[in-house]
Design an enzyme around this catalytic site. Structure first.
Site, PDB file in Angstrom:
ATOM      1  N   GLU A  58      -4.404   7.098  -5.502  1.00  0.00           N
ATOM      2  CA  GLU A  58      -4.535   6.413  -6.789  1.00  0.00           C
ATOM      3  C   GLU A  58      -5.852   6.777  -7.462  1.00  0.00           C
ATOM      4  O   GLU A  58      -6.877   6.858  -6.790  1.00  0.00           O
ATOM      5  CB  GLU A  58      -4.448   4.896  -6.575  1.00  0.00           C
ATOM      6  CG  GLU A  58      -3.109   4.463  -6.004  1.00  0.00           C
ATOM      7  CD  GLU A  58      -3.016   2.969  -5.711  1.00  0.00           C
ATOM      8  OE1 GLU A  58      -3.965   2.228  -6.066  1.00  0.00           O
ATOM      9  OE2 GLU A  58      -2.010   2.531  -5.129  1.00  0.00           O
ATOM     10  N   HIS A  68      -0.979  -0.337  -9.875  1.00  0.00           N
ATOM     11  CA  HIS A  68      -1.593  -1.232  -8.897  1.00  0.00           C
ATOM     12  C   HIS A  68      -2.101  -2.501  -9.593  1.00  0.00           C
ATOM     13  O   HIS A  68      -3.266  -2.888  -9.467  1.00  0.00           O
ATOM     14  CB  HIS A  68      -2.730  -0.533  -8.156  1.00  0.00           C
ATOM     15  CG  HIS A  68      -3.028  -1.149  -6.820  1.00  0.00           C
ATOM     16  ND1 HIS A  68      -3.493  -0.438  -5.749  1.00  0.00           N
ATOM     17  CD2 HIS A  68      -2.905  -2.425  -6.378  1.00  0.00           C
ATOM     18  CE1 HIS A  68      -3.671  -1.232  -4.709  1.00  0.00           C
ATOM     19  NE2 HIS A  68      -3.314  -2.461  -5.074  1.00  0.00           N
ATOM     20  N   ARG A  98       0.854  -1.185   0.000  1.00  0.00           N
ATOM     21  CA  ARG A  98       0.000   0.000   0.000  1.00  0.00           C
ATOM     22  C   ARG A  98       0.892   1.237   0.000  1.00  0.00           C
ATOM     23  O   ARG A  98       1.900   1.289   0.707  1.00  0.00           O
ATOM     24  CB  ARG A  98      -0.924   0.018   1.225  1.00  0.00           C
ATOM     25  CG  ARG A  98      -2.059  -0.996   1.180  1.00  0.00           C
ATOM     26  CD  ARG A  98      -3.068  -0.661   0.090  1.00  0.00           C
ATOM     27  NE  ARG A  98      -4.200  -1.577   0.082  1.00  0.00           N
ATOM     28  CZ  ARG A  98      -4.264  -2.700  -0.613  1.00  0.00           C
ATOM     29  NH1 ARG A  98      -3.221  -3.057  -1.353  1.00  0.00           N
ATOM     30  NH2 ARG A  98      -5.337  -3.467  -0.580  1.00  0.00           N
TER      31      ARG A  98
END
Length: 320
Positions: free
Chosen positions: A265, A284, A236
């Site tokens: 994000e 991601h 993360r």
């Protein structure tokens, strides 16, 4: 008549056919939405018994506004979108899927490590710009014998450790919760976080985002790092203090970074990391393969079915 109502609060998949098949078998009615705020979740979730969640905030207010709610099932491993304390207090099960992408994240992490070690991105860019010169990537060091520091040592970094060992990397670990016997299994040394930063050539982050781990790696830690070390993060974004990372990169306190996650994000278009030659960014995606996505969708829905049928779910996060 359907016995249960399930809200899929938000999702990025092309379809949720898999979830529908699993949930319909339990007599559930499915409501789909693309919620971004707690108020949108509350509005969409009137009368629901379960929520399947990806990124929408599932807060205390959401739970108190949905009195029939029995289970919140998160797509993924981390549950930082959910107020876990509030869920436990209200007797609501919280589930995740801890084992769905272990191979994928480990593979992606090691791919980023190799790209950093061999300067693949920089060399590729140079060649495509008509610069045929190996010196663009200097210095490059032999991988065998280098030290990989693992911040967190759950199932994914354990998978990564096996790959790293086969390439001749040595391992050090920072994880307050692992046993010496587990570390010994991988011939790894357990060290403090600052010691890990001091001796590692590659630092790979694998901790969940919690109140305790937010900003875990910050200015103090980067002050201990080797100047040629690479920071890799596939967990993360907020586990690493982003401003401290940017400062360390600008001041050449570390050699570079490879990030699959950032603190916000998607990354904003003018973010400083986008302009840095020694930074690799992916969107991601470490979790993704066709197989892992199918597994994630199915297991998330099965968690909901377990609770609605009165059983304890396989992937339970909280104890109620």
């Amino acid at each position: 008549m359907k016995r249960f109502k399930v809200l899929v609060s938000d999702y990025e998949f092309k379809s949720i056919t898999i979830e529908k098949e699993v949930l319909h078998s339990a007599g559930a009615e499915i409501i789909t939405a693309q919620c971004k705020t707690e108020d949108e979740v509350i509005s969409a979730g009137k009368g629901v018994h379960a929520i399947i969640n990806q990124y929408a905030p599932i807060t205390r207010k959401v739970m108190e506004s949905l009195p029939n709610l029995k289970v919140i099932a998160r797509y993924g491993v981390g549950v930082n979108t959910i107020d876990l304390e509030a869920a436990t207090k209200h007797g609501i099960y919280v589930t995740n899927v801890t084992d769905y992408c272990m191979e994928e994240v480990a593979d992606h992490t090691f791919s980023l490590l190799l790209a950093c070690a061999r300067k693949i991105v920089q060399l590729n860019k140079a060649v495509k710009n008509d610069v045929w010169d190996y010196k663009v990537g200097m210095p490059i060091y032999r991988l065998k014998g280098r030290i990989l520091g693992l911040v967190g040592f759950g199932s994914i970094p354990q998978n990564l450790a096996k790959k790293a060992i086969s390439f001749g990397l040595k391992l050090v670990i920072y994880d307050p919760f692992i046993s010496k016997s587990l570390a010994d299994k991988y011939k790894a040394e357990v060290v403090s976080l600052n010691e890990l930063m001091k001796i590692s050539d590659f630092i790979s982050v694998h901790t969940p985002l919690t109140n305790e781990t937010k900003g875990l790696i910050g200015k103090e830690q980067f002050n201990h790092a080797k100047k040629e070390a690479f920071m890799i993060n596939t967990s993360r974004g907020e586990v690493v203090d982003e401003e401290a990372l940017i400062h360390a990169l600008r001041k050449n306190q570390i050699g570079g970074a490879a990030l699959d996650v950032v603190s916000q994000e998607p990354i904003r278009h003018n973010h400083p990391l986008l302009k840095m030659e020694n930074v690799i960014l992916t969107p991601h995606v470490a979790w993704y393969s066709e197989e892992s996505q199918i597994e994630l969708q199915r297991k998330t829905a099965e968690n909901v079915v377990d609770v609605l049928k009165g059983s304890s779910p396989k992937y339970l996060v909280n104890k109620i």
